[in-house]
Write an enzyme that holds these catalytic residues in place. Structure first.
Site, short mmCIF file in Angstrom:
data_model
loop_
_atom_site.label_atom_id
_atom_site.label_comp_id
_atom_site.label_asym_id
_atom_site.label_seq_id
_atom_site.Cartn_x
_atom_site.Cartn_y
_atom_site.Cartn_z
N HIS A 209 5.65 -2.11 -4.36
CA HIS A 209 7.03 -1.65 -4.17
C HIS A 209 7.46 -0.68 -5.26
O HIS A 209 8.63 -0.35 -5.35
CB HIS A 209 8.00 -2.84 -4.15
CG HIS A 209 7.82 -3.74 -2.98
ND1 HIS A 209 6.78 -4.64 -2.87
CD2 HIS A 209 8.55 -3.89 -1.84
CE1 HIS A 209 6.88 -5.30 -1.73
NE2 HIS A 209 7.94 -4.86 -1.09
N GLU B 200 3.45 3.02 10.02
CA GLU B 200 3.77 4.25 9.29
C GLU B 200 3.02 5.46 9.84
O GLU B 200 3.58 6.56 9.92
CB GLU B 200 3.47 4.07 7.80
CG GLU B 200 4.36 3.04 7.11
CD GLU B 200 4.05 1.60 7.48
OE1 GLU B 200 2.93 1.35 8.02
OE2 GLU B 200 4.88 0.71 7.25
#
Ligand SMILES: Cc1ncc(C[n+]2csc(CCOP(=O)(O)OP(=O)(O)O)c2C)c(N)n1
Lengths: 334, 373
Positions: free
Chosen positions: A124, A55
């Site tokens: 999540h 990322e």
């Protein structure tokens, strides 16, 4: 909403050759939420890029690409998996314009699917908006409807500032029919979703629908509830917010992120400062608890619910009720 | 967008060998006494050798001037690159005008060599709030303080050039310590996978502040790390300007020609402390510094050029004078403190200041007006 976001990306890729889409699984698969579905096939793997799994690498290279004249739209696969990119976002993406006295603009869009309500497991379902909204130099926006999703994505891509576009996961599959157009209000404008006279619910993203449901249910209790969808979390549209609360005299801020240090505190403070003489009661908050996101079987207790919102509205000192409220987590049922 | 590896076929060992730094130990062209060494590297042209030497002489004078100004309180802090001049100037001179340099806080001499006015290079260190120069004017990114983060910016810019069909290479500078950061790993990997036209120059100066290389890595060399990414790697004597220039020029040409990235490790030494605020006596032996002074890049180059008849007293004098002129300019410019305009603090946070920023600016201005002059 996923379809509207997809259409916005497709139209931007079509109209501006500088636009590139980067992320994990965004190419062949079309993203784990299918927001980039079909884009690689249509625009090729030079413009819709499956990156290595990293990322910081995605955001860091997007910064270099923007310096080199491209307009990167990057996808972080999930909210909590954007944290490895935090340094690039806060130390560079947000600051390069200032550091170079305006010479280097970074028109980068960082898309972050965020929030819970989808039965997801830990990491999540985070609501990470406060981290970004706390960072000068970033614009932070979150759509609640497909029409806004399309428009805000197009406007974010056209924006000369870096934009963190938070996509409420639980709205991805919403299917309201909508005319998709990039025209309309500016990227930083809030909207009154539902007019009402008695109390303003201030919210954004995934909890807009909950607030609207609560407003409908409140009719039975005799309250006429206004719902303001902030849409832009940084900067905040004070004008819309202030006008609404000055009309109603009462306000509850609703978000699913933990309450402490959250956006709700910021909103409540702005209201207090600007609407003090119009307020009939302290501004209250209905938020997620100050806990790591709970497991799927318990998430409905964590997320702001219609009942919790109504219970909190009930505590807005309608009858000069003196007892203090257990803010910031919303009221307990009487 | 296929990886551009020199040997896609063949066994794993063969492929790995193609990425390994050639030779056993650092490549060099000139020994510490100034004598040429046999080497497969091509000795730079005479003009290039003179340009390297001139830039080192001027660069060193800039560096000593900046250190002196720091002691006088004219600069808040200055990380010296004394001893690393060969890397500094070769990095700048190996680039073509259209290429980009991505420097760190230590690389002021490289930026000056690239042509950025010295006073602009020192702007931030003088206590201003911005990087001092327009990155697009000289194609030099702002000096980067968060370690290794600039490696990714370089990869992104280089890759963007390829996507746009432009011939542009990015060269990024980093230290040995920065190679331990996650961003370096991500950048090397992205660069190799994308075949991006980028050159990584690791100036291995032995220390990351106080921490020696042995505590930083267990790799046989930092250059060896390139093998794991599928990237050509070079290990070079970082105090031999001719060799560093030869290696970087080849890496830049390779990148421009579509051969993808190169990782270059240059062995050098930081003669001064980490910054003026650091006490190097706490972690290294003066004898070690002495030993490295004997390998000084500037005297090595001077001895080499004189032995080849390329440099005489007159020319050496001229280079020294240029250094003095530059130093005098820096001194004069830094005689007065910077006076950052408080209004500007709010101006460049976004393309257009937000309503809240304008309010905050007006608040500050009102306060300043009330302040007794
Ligand atoms: C992410 C990050 N962590 C820590 C620091 C503090 N710091 C500044 S320089 C430095 C040492 C870096 O060593 P190296 O990469 O070898 O470069 P050198 O200073 O020797 O040129 C440290 C730890 C920093 N700037 N950025």
């Amino acid at each position: 909403m996923a379809g509207a976001l997809n259409a916005a990306l497709a139209d931007a890729l079509e109209q501006d050759p500088r636009v590139v889409v980067l992320g994990e699984d965004v190419g062949t698969l079309g993203g784990v939420f299918r927001v980039t579905d079909g884009l690689a096939a249509r625009f090729g793997d030079r413009r819709v890029v499956d990156t290595p799994l990293a990322e910081s690498g995605i955001v860091g290279t997007a910064i270099g690409m923007a310096m080199g004249g491209l307009v990167p739209v990057v996808e972080m696969q999930f909210d909590a998996f954007a944290y490895p990119a935090f340094e690039q976002v806060t130390s560079h993406l947000a600051k390069l314009r200032n550091r170079t006295r305006g010479a280097v603009a970074l028109p980068v869009v960082v898309r972050v699917p965020y929030g819970g309500g989808i039965g997801g497991v830990e990491h999540h379902c985070d609501s990470s908006e406060a981290y970004y909204a706390h960072t000068p130099g970033l614009r932070v926006v979150t759509p609640a409807t497909p029409a806004d999703a399309y428009r805000m994505m197009r406007q974010a891509i056209a924006c000369p500032d870096p934009v963190v576009l938070l996509e409420p996961k639980r709205r991805y599959w919403s299917k309201e029919a909508a005319e998709l157009t990039a025209d309309g209000p500016a990227l930083d404008e809030a909207v009154v979703r539902r007019p009402g006279r008695d109390v303003t619910l201030v919210t954004y993203g995934g909890t807009v629908a909950t607030a609207l449901e609560a407003a409908d249910a409140a009719v039975e209790e005799g309250w006429d509830v206004e719902v303001v969808d902030l849409r832009s979390l940084s900067p905040i549209d004070d004008a819309t917010l202030t006008a609404s609360v000055r009309r109603t005299g009462r306000a509850v801020v609703v978000h699913e992120a933990p309450g402490s240090g959250g956006l709700g505190a910021e909103v409540a403070q702005r209201i207090t400062e600007r609407c003090f003489h119009h307020l009939e009661a302290p501004v209250l908050r209905v938020t997620g608890f100050d806990i790591p996101y709970p497991p799927p079987k318990l998430e409905q207790h964590h997320l702001p619910s219609v009942d919790r919102i109504l219970d909190t509205v009930a505590r807005l000192q309608w009858d000069d009720q003196p007892e203090p409220c257990p803010a910031p987590y919303g009221a307990r049922r009487a | 967008m296929t990886p551009s590896s020199p040997a896609l076929d063949g066994s794993v060992q063969e492929r790995a060998a193609a990425f390994l730094p050639p030779g056993d130990g650092p490549q060099a062209l000139v020994d510490p006494t100034g004598s040429p060494l046999p080497s497969p590297l091509a000795m730079p042209a005479d003009d290039d050798l003179l340009a390297l030497h001139r830039a080192m002489v001027v660069g060193r004078r800039f560096d000593t001037q900046a250190s002196a100004l720091t002691r006088q309180g004219r600069l808040a802090v200055y990380p010296s690159s004394r001893g690393q001049e060969a890397c500094q100037v070769a990095a700048a001179l190996a680039l073509r005008p259209q290429d980009w340099l991505f420097p760190t806080y230590r690389d002021s001499v490289a930026i000056v060599t690239r042509g950025v006015p010295p006073v602009e290079v020192l702007t931030l260190l003088r206590g201003d709030w911005h990087c001092g120069y327009d990155p697009y004017e000289h194609r030099v990114a702002p000096q980067c303080t968060p370690l290794a983060t600039n490696t990714l910016h370089a990869v992104g810019l280089a890759h963007a050039a390829r996507l746009q069909g432009e011939d542009r290479v990015a060269l990024v500078l980093l230290g040995d310590g920065a190679t331990s950061e996650g961003d370096t790993h991500e950048a090397l990997n992205f660069a190799a996978v994308w075949g991006a036209p980028v050159v990584f120059l690791v100036q291995n100066n032995g220390y990351a502040i106080s921490v020696p290389l042995a505590k930083q890595t267990a790799a046989p060399s930092l250059a060896h790390k390139g093998v794991g990414y599928g990237m050509r790697s070079r290990l070079v004597d970082g105090n031999d300007a001719a060799a560093v220039h030869a290696v970087l020029t080849e890496a830049v040409a390779g990148a421009a020609g579509g051969d993808g990235p190169t990782l270059v490790e240059a062995l050098t030494y930081r003669v001064e402390a980490h910054t003026n605020a650091d006490d190097a006596g706490r972690y290294r032996d003066p004898a070690e510094v002495e030993a490295w002074l004997a390998k000084d890049p500037v005297s090595r180059s001077e001895a080499h050029l004189r032995s080849r008849g390329l440099l005489d007293d007159a020319l050496a004098e001229r280079f020294a004078r240029e250094g003095e002129e530059l130093a005098a300019g820096v001194r004069a410019a830094l005689e007065h403190d910077v006076a950052p305009d408080p209004r500007e603090l709010f101006e460049h946070v976004y393309a257009q200041p937000t309503a809240a920023l304008l309010e905050q600016r007006d608040l500050l201005l009102a306060e300043l007006e009330e302040e007794p002059a």
